[in-house]
Design an enzyme around this catalytic site. Structure first.
Site, PDB file in Angstrom:
ATOM      1  N   ASP A   1      -4.401 -12.479   4.747  1.00  0.00           N
ATOM      2  CA  ASP A   1      -5.573 -11.919   5.416  1.00  0.00           C
ATOM      3  C   ASP A   1      -6.900 -12.207   4.717  1.00  0.00           C
ATOM      4  O   ASP A   1      -7.953 -11.778   5.188  1.00  0.00           O
ATOM      5  CB  ASP A   1      -5.406 -10.410   5.672  1.00  0.00           C
ATOM      6  CG  ASP A   1      -4.880  -9.649   4.471  1.00  0.00           C
ATOM      7  OD1 ASP A   1      -4.736 -10.254   3.389  1.00  0.00           O
ATOM      8  OD2 ASP A   1      -4.609  -8.440   4.619  1.00  0.00           O
TER       9      ASP A   1
ATOM     10  N   HIS B   1      -6.468  -7.164   0.496  1.00  0.00           N
ATOM     11  CA  HIS B   1      -6.645  -5.745   0.139  1.00  0.00           C
ATOM     12  C   HIS B   1      -5.950  -5.440  -1.188  1.00  0.00           C
ATOM     13  O   HIS B   1      -4.857  -5.977  -1.458  1.00  0.00           O
ATOM     14  CB  HIS B   1      -6.078  -4.867   1.256  1.00  0.00           C
ATOM     15  CG  HIS B   1      -6.685  -5.180   2.596  1.00  0.00           C
ATOM     16  ND1 HIS B   1      -6.093  -6.049   3.497  1.00  0.00           N
ATOM     17  CD2 HIS B   1      -7.856  -4.775   3.153  1.00  0.00           C
ATOM     18  CE1 HIS B   1      -6.873  -6.159   4.568  1.00  0.00           C
ATOM     19  NE2 HIS B   1      -7.946  -5.396   4.377  1.00  0.00           N
TER      20      HIS B   1
ATOM     21  N   HIS C   1       0.815  -1.225   0.000  1.00  0.00           N
ATOM     22  CA  HIS C   1       0.000   0.000   0.000  1.00  0.00           C
ATOM     23  C   HIS C   1       0.848   1.274   0.000  1.00  0.00           C
ATOM     24  O   HIS C   1       0.294   2.368  -0.167  1.00  0.00           O
ATOM     25  CB  HIS C   1      -0.920   0.045   1.225  1.00  0.00           C
ATOM     26  CG  HIS C   1      -1.916  -1.067   1.297  1.00  0.00           C
ATOM     27  ND1 HIS C   1      -2.799  -1.350   0.274  1.00  0.00           N
ATOM     28  CD2 HIS C   1      -2.169  -1.994   2.272  1.00  0.00           C
ATOM     29  CE1 HIS C   1      -3.557  -2.385   0.620  1.00  0.00           C
ATOM     30  NE2 HIS C   1      -3.185  -2.798   1.815  1.00  0.00           N
TER      31      HIS C   1
ATOM     32  N   ASP D   1      -3.179 -10.732  -1.369  1.00  0.00           N
ATOM     33  CA  ASP D   1      -3.578 -10.144  -0.090  1.00  0.00           C
ATOM     34  C   ASP D   1      -5.063  -9.749  -0.213  1.00  0.00           C
ATOM     35  O   ASP D   1      -5.534  -9.440  -1.307  1.00  0.00           O
ATOM     36  CB  ASP D   1      -2.720  -8.902   0.170  1.00  0.00           C
ATOM     37  CG  ASP D   1      -2.954  -8.286   1.532  1.00  0.00           C
ATOM     38  OD1 ASP D   1      -2.155  -8.551   2.442  1.00  0.00           O
ATOM     39  OD2 ASP D   1      -3.944  -7.539   1.690  1.00  0.00           O
TER      40      ASP D   1
HETATM   41 ZN   LIG Z   1      -4.160  -6.895   3.497  1.00  0.00          ZN
END
Ligand SMILES: [Zn+2]
Length: 303
Positions: free
Chosen positions: A236, A158, A121, A156
């Protein structure tokens, strides 16, 4: 050939409070699991100790002002107040990936894993989502500069927004499988003309959706024929992880790892650089997923 792991006790200095989800013990436990699965003799550890030139490498993906803010002033969106130690620790996570890439450049490493890598990120001039310095975007650019075709795969939970954004103006292809509608809110569509592919899954998606996306990626790989594969193996999306409502099981990650291995062995001489990314079950499933994925790719490697 050894499995190369970037790891050092400095990673444990990433302390953001007892209730913070990014407990660094997950990285230590992942290395212990890999040692017990593969045997200590199969693993070569590289220290993530920072060298003087690592700071300059940050400038290939971050602004000078931002780098100075984090490293000199000790300021980041990821923590309150000032902490030069946390900035230094974030840099060591970046350096862990740099050391592995150097070993891959020399031909010493084929499969390389930084459990505190894939800070996907992190943006050009700000930290985001527990990520300070974008090691994978740097590695991708580094390999591309050598003329290598690079494919980045991110599962992931996200969206890998930082990597995608930092690589939009390059020929590097990014693929992100994630839950749509949660942080960071982007990645709902693919932009094939820019080499950015996204699979925004719905809450409750599991094995079927995961494998279907991986088979799309395999198809894409047959066109790109990558010389090196980069993998952000965030854990996650696991069914019991508190930060997403995807429902991947450990076996689903292992099956996906087999696809990565097939891509790497077919086109890239087995070369895979793996970063841990997210995962918020530090003593249970996060290190389990990381270790099983890395072990599977290592065990299937042709080199
Ligand atoms: Zn994540």
């Amino acid at each position: 050939m050894s499995l190369f792991i970037g790891y050092g006790s400095e990673y444990l200095d990433w302390q953001l409070g007892a209730s913070h989800p990014t407990n660094p013990e997950r990285a230590l436990i992942a290395t212990q699991l890999l040692e017990s699965m593969l045997g200590k003799d199969s693993i070569t550890y590289l220290s993530p100790a920072t060298t003087v030139s690592d700071r300059d490498l940050l400038l290939e993906v971050h602004s000078a002002e931002y780098v100075s803010e984090v490293l000199d002033a000790g300021v980041s969106n990821e923590w309150a107040g000032k902490s030069v130690l946390l900035g230094k620790t974030a840099l060591s996570m970046f350096s862990g990936t740099v050391r592995l890439v150097e070993a891959m450049d020399l031909g010493n490493a084929v499969i390389a894993f930084n459990p505190q890598g894939a800070k996907h990120h992190a943006m050009y001039d700000y930290s985001s989502g527990f990520c300070v310095f974008n090691d994978m975007a740097w590695a991708a650019k580094h390999f591309a500069f050598q003329g290598k075709r690079v494919m980045y795969i991110d599962w992931d939970a996200h969206h890998g927004d930082g990597v995608e954004e930092l690589l939009l103006d390059t020929d590097i292809v990014t693929c992100s499988i994630h839950q749509g509608g949660i942080f960071p809110g982007t990645g709902n569509e693919s932009m094939p003309e820019l080499g950015a592919y996204n699979w925004a899954l719905k809450s409750g998606a599991g094995a079927g959706e995961f494998m279907s996306a991986m088979l799309d990626i395999k198809k894409l790989a047959s066109v790109i024929k990558p010389d090196v594969v980069l993998l952000a193996t965030g854990a996650d999306a696991h069914v019991s992880d508190p930060l997403s409502s995807l429902e991947f099981e450990v076996d689903d990650y292992v099956n996906a790892a087999r696809v990565v291995s097939e891509i790497a062995n077919t086109y890239a001489g087995g070369r895979v650089l793996i970063g841990g990314a997210g995962g918020y079950q530090p003593h249970t499933f996060t290190p389990r997923v990381w270790a099983d994925v890395v072990s599977e790719i290592y065990s299937l490697s042709v080199s």
